[in-house]
Design an enzyme around this catalytic site. Structure first.
Site, PDB file in Angstrom:
ATOM      1  CB  SER A  91      67.279 -55.150  95.703  1.00 38.79           C
ATOM      2  OG  SER A  91      67.799 -56.363  95.580  1.00 38.79           O
ATOM      3  CG  HIS A 144      69.773 -58.198  98.980  1.00 39.26           C
ATOM      4  ND1 HIS A 144      71.025 -57.786  99.779  1.00 39.26           N
ATOM      5  CD2 HIS A 144      69.876 -57.697  97.838  1.00 39.26           C
ATOM      6  CE1 HIS A 144      71.594 -57.099  98.724  1.00 39.26           C
ATOM      7  NE2 HIS A 144      70.795 -57.136  97.389  1.00 39.26           N
ATOM      8  CB  THR A 158      62.425 -71.457  84.728  1.00 36.75           C
ATOM      9  OG1 THR A 158      62.237 -72.114  83.588  1.00 36.75           O
ATOM     10  CG2 THR A 158      61.507 -72.113  85.811  1.00 36.75           C
ATOM     11  CB  CYS A 186      77.714 -52.724  94.376  1.00 39.45           C
ATOM     12  SG  CYS A 186      76.087 -53.443  94.472  1.00 39.45           S
TER      13      CYS A 186
END
Length: 345
Positions: free
Chosen positions: A164, A166, A202, A291
């Site tokens: 990931s 970040h 996209t 999370c």
């Protein structure tokens, strides 16, 4: 005004200047990366440059890098419908697709008897405990280890890995699934067939550009020993927080760990209460993984390691980064000890 000290790098690292600059430049490129005209080719070039940067940082030059929205989507893409074995210390994004059957030792080590049928993390986000991965693990969550540990996907024996952006100082909302070249996964987002047919839609060109720049910078920091200094700072914190009369348990201290992570259990002092008290004092820490930190329940990770509810719901995570100073660490030790002492009187 109280100085803010950010000690929640495992939740999200501060945005790197290299990532910000790459994103701003990418925003000025108008084309769709799937278009064949010059503007489209310019956008496609940004995406492919970032793919090379991420692959090089991961030691995955001989493998495929598929850009997705983050490690949670990467876990779903890699694991859905496969019935893989997992341990209860896995992040919820991985645990959601596994059976939780792998045994966990009090040290946090996971016993893996069938690597090809298992998903095993490189390092735990709450405790920092690093796993010794056997050859041929089907899926491995590299989210916390990437950028902090010397990892090389092409040499790891893993079939697939999740990362990931970040967590390494890139933008939020972008990540990657890395897989052995020639290995196929069924696309869950279907449409135009982007990302080698594995993830349609996209591409988020600006975020991907930031991810690539952050990956390159993270690899450079690791090579230059930036995390060695962080590990020394973590040891300083541990020394300041423990002692003969200290009620605080340093989880995983005897195990191989990430260089930046402390898991502190102070029985009788709920983790949520600690987070709020430290926040008011100017420190950002967390109770559990990012999370799940907003959910009031005992840590499943600590429960799997043998800690009872009276201990597991009294844990906080302190995670450092290269931007944290010794003076800030000293202030944290003083503040934590003062708040802890107040709880006991």
């Amino acid at each position: 005004m109280v100085e803010r000290v950010y000690l929640d790098w495992n939740a999200s690292a501060p945005l790197r200047p290299e990532a910000r600059e790459a994103m701003i430049a990418a925003m000025d490129v108008v084309g769709n990366p799937s278009s064949v005209h010059a503007e489209g080719r310019a956008a496609k070039a940004i995406v492919e440059r970032a793919r090379r940067q991420v692959a090089a940082a991961l030691g995955a030059d001989g493998s495929d890098v598929v850009f997705v929205s983050g490690a949670t989507e990467a876990a779903a893409l890699a694991m859905a419908g496969r019935g893989l074995r997992t341990a209860p210390v896995e992040h919820e994004a991985v645990a959601a697709w596994g059976d939780g059957s792998l045994a966990v030792a009090p040290s946090g080590a996971v016993a893996v008897d069938d690597p090809a049928a298992s998903a095993v993390q490189v390092a735990n986000s709450e405790t920092g405990v690093v796993q010794r991965l056997p050859e041929g693990v089907a899926v491995s969550d590299w989210t916390q280890g990437f950028g902090k540990l010397p990892l090389a996907f092409d040499w790891s024996g893993n079939q697939m890995a999740l990362v990931s952006s970040h967590k390494i100082g890139g933008p939020k909302g972008v990540g990657a699934l890395v897989l052995r070249r020639g290995l196929e996964v069924e696309a869950h987002i279907r449409g135009g067939g982007q990302e080698m047919g594995r993830r349609s839609g996209t591409e988020n060109v600006a975020a991907i550009a930031g991810f690539g720049a952050a990956a390159e910078a993270a690899a450079r920091d690791l090579a230059e020993g930036a995390w060695d200094g962080v590990a020394q700072l973590r040891t300083f914190l541990e020394t300041g927080l423990e002692g003969a009369d200290s009620p605080t348990i340093l989880v995983g201290k005897e195990s191989p760990r990430l260089p930046n992570t402390l898991c502190l259990v102070t029985p009788g002092w709920r983790g949520e209460t600690q987070v709020m008290a430290l926040d008011l004092a100017g420190f950002a820490v967390s109770a559990g993984s990012a999370c799940s930190s907003g959910k009031v329940r005992a840590s499943a990770v600590l429960g799997a390691m043998g800690y009872g509810p009276g201990e597991a719901d009294c844990a906080i995570r302190v995670s450092l980064g290269p931007g944290v100073t010794e003076r800030q660490a000293e202030r944290f030790v003083d503040t934590f000890r003062r708040l802890r002492s107040r709880r006991r009187t």
